[in-house]
Write an enzyme that holds these catalytic residues in place. Structure first.
Site, PDB file in Angstrom:
ATOM      1  N   ASP A   6       0.876  -1.184   0.000  1.00  0.00           N
ATOM      2  CA  ASP A   6       0.000   0.000   0.000  1.00  0.00           C
ATOM      3  C   ASP A   6       0.903   1.220   0.000  1.00  0.00           C
ATOM      4  O   ASP A   6       1.493   1.580   1.022  1.00  0.00           O
ATOM      5  CB  ASP A   6      -0.897  -0.037   1.255  1.00  0.00           C
ATOM      6  CG  ASP A   6      -1.745   1.211   1.416  1.00  0.00           C
ATOM      7  OD1 ASP A   6      -1.779   2.046   0.482  1.00  0.00           O
ATOM      8  OD2 ASP A   6      -2.374   1.358   2.487  1.00  0.00           O
ATOM      9  N   GLY A   9       0.408   8.363   0.522  1.00  0.00           N
ATOM     10  CA  GLY A   9       0.998   9.684   0.352  1.00  0.00           C
ATOM     11  C   GLY A   9       2.197   9.925   1.252  1.00  0.00           C
ATOM     12  O   GLY A   9       3.111  10.672   0.902  1.00  0.00           O
ATOM     13  N   ILE A  12       4.811   3.922   2.810  1.00  0.00           N
ATOM     14  CA  ILE A  12       4.561   2.705   2.027  1.00  0.00           C
ATOM     15  C   ILE A  12       4.501   1.545   3.024  1.00  0.00           C
ATOM     16  O   ILE A  12       5.438   1.339   3.794  1.00  0.00           O
ATOM     17  CB  ILE A  12       5.687   2.446   1.001  1.00  0.00           C
ATOM     18  CG1 ILE A  12       5.806   3.645   0.043  1.00  0.00           C
ATOM     19  CG2 ILE A  12       5.429   1.155   0.224  1.00  0.00           C
ATOM     20  CD1 ILE A  12       6.983   3.549  -0.924  1.00  0.00           C
ATOM     21  N   LYS A  13       3.371   0.845   3.037  1.00  0.00           N
ATOM     22  CA  LYS A  13       3.217  -0.299   3.921  1.00  0.00           C
ATOM     23  C   LYS A  13       3.329  -1.575   3.092  1.00  0.00           C
ATOM     24  O   LYS A  13       2.700  -1.674   2.027  1.00  0.00           O
ATOM     25  CB  LYS A  13       1.839  -0.283   4.621  1.00  0.00           C
ATOM     26  CG  LYS A  13       1.735   0.683   5.798  1.00  0.00           C
ATOM     27  CD  LYS A  13       1.619   2.146   5.452  1.00  0.00           C
ATOM     28  CE  LYS A  13       0.396   2.499   4.669  1.00  0.00           C
ATOM     29  NZ  LYS A  13       0.358   3.961   4.335  1.00  0.00           N
ATOM     30  N   GLU A  70      -7.480   1.206  -3.704  1.00  0.00           N
ATOM     31  CA  GLU A  70      -7.142   1.132  -2.276  1.00  0.00           C
ATOM     32  C   GLU A  70      -8.349   0.918  -1.374  1.00  0.00           C
ATOM     33  O   GLU A  70      -8.232   0.292  -0.323  1.00  0.00           O
ATOM     34  CB  GLU A  70      -6.329   2.354  -1.839  1.00  0.00           C
ATOM     35  CG  GLU A  70      -7.041   3.679  -1.844  1.00  0.00           C
ATOM     36  CD  GLU A  70      -6.149   4.797  -1.270  1.00  0.00           C
ATOM     37  OE1 GLU A  70      -5.822   5.705  -2.038  1.00  0.00           O
ATOM     38  OE2 GLU A  70      -5.798   4.751  -0.078  1.00  0.00           O
ATOM     39  N   SER A 226      -1.950   5.178   9.941  1.00  0.00           N
ATOM     40  CA  SER A 226      -0.711   5.341  10.730  1.00  0.00           C
ATOM     41  C   SER A 226      -0.759   6.545  11.667  1.00  0.00           C
ATOM     42  O   SER A 226       0.113   6.683  12.530  1.00  0.00           O
ATOM     43  CB  SER A 226       0.495   5.481   9.806  1.00  0.00           C
ATOM     44  OG  SER A 226       0.520   4.472   8.839  1.00  0.00           O
TER      45      SER A 226
END
Ligand code: ATP
Ligand code: MG
Length: 267
Positions: A6, A9, A12-13, A70, A226
């Site tokens: 994923d 912006g 990044i996961k 997403e 997050s």
């Protein structure tokens, strides 16, 4: 092995899923090239990308991966975590507080984006920087947890001054609305300013979510993203405001990885 990415912006996961075991990785989005070359090293994996920066990441990858929207990935990830944790929810709201905030009505088989707000984790970082000069996320959330909003935020009880207000007096009437004419940045501590910023973000996302939940006829609001990482104050504000307005807040462990988990489940 399945890899779900994923690319958001800000962060990044990445989730590496191998026979039911999940490994979680996180990188700043500015390290997109590094992530692409790291992923290029996995020759045998089935890879799926999602998120606003997915196409950009894909363009830098050796074997072109699958890509999914997403919102679909996120709701798949939420369903996965709910099942793993034996939560029995069949219809609920998901509020993803990422760089921005996105709100979804999710059921077992479909999801619908209800809307969102530009007030999110990016707002927290941007206002924190302007007001205090701080840019490190961990420092911002650590200091905010020690701050008081009393000198900055105007409460309903302040306006009603001793009279009985028609709504709870400890609700915020105006974020940043209690500043004295003599107040300056120098007269307020970083802790106070950061607490007020997080109050503004938390109350906005909670209130918007509960209004959307009412529109969908659900009461559970699952908060992910997050922005809640080690952010005790944001969680507290969101829990309090969601409950106060009749919703049931729920946080998922590793909830910021929902999009990446959903992508890793793509067949
Ligand atoms: P979007 O979904 O809006 O494209 P994103 O997926 O990158 O963005 P998240 O990773 O869910 O968003 O959340 C980003 C937010 O998390 C930041 O705005 C910040 O408030 C917070 N955050 C948590 N850890 C960090 C970190 N190490 N560096 C920067 N921001 C962080
Ligand atoms: Mg995101």
């Amino acid at each position: 092995m399945n890899i779900g990415i994923d690319a958001g912006g800000t962060l990044i996961k990445v989730v590496c899923r191998d026979r039911g075991s999940l490994k979680y990785h996180k990188f700043p989005s500015i390290q997109l090239d590094y992530v692409a070359s790291w992923i290029n090293g996995f020759d045998e994996a089935q890879i799926c990308v999602t998120g606003g920066k997915a196409s950009l990441l894909k363009s830098k990858m050796k074997h072109k991966p699958a890509e999914i929207v997403e919102f679909e990935a996120t709701s798949q990830g939420v369903r996965y975590f709910l099942t793993k944790n034996d939560f029995e929810e069949d219809a609920y709201l998901v509020t993803n507080v990422g760089t921005g905030t996105s709100i979804h009505h999710v059921t077992e088989h479909w999801q619908q984006r209800m809307g969102g707000t530009g007030v999110g984790g990016g707002t927290m970082m941007g206002l924190a920087q302007l007001l205090t000069g701080l840019t490190d996320y961990e420092e911002i959330v650590r200091l905010a947890a020690k701050g008081s909003r009393n000198r900055i935020d105007l409460l309903v009880s302040h306006i009603y001054e001793g009279a009985e207000p028609p709504i709870p007096g400890d609700l915020t009437a105006s974020n940043f609305g209690n500043l004295l004419p003599s107040a300056s940045l120098a007269s307020l501590s970083k802790e106070e300013l950061l607490a007020a910023v997080i109050g503004l973000v938390g109350e906005t996302v909670a209130t918007t979510s509960v209004l959307a939940a009412g529109q969908c006829g659900v009461s559970t609001v699952i908060f992910i993203g997050s922005s809640f990482l080690r952010n005790k104050l944001l969680k507290e504000v969101v829990i309090r405001y969601t409950k106060l307005r009749g919703g049931s807040p729920l946080f998922l462990q590793n909830g910021e990885f929902c999009g990446a988990v959903g992508a890793s489940l793509y067949e």
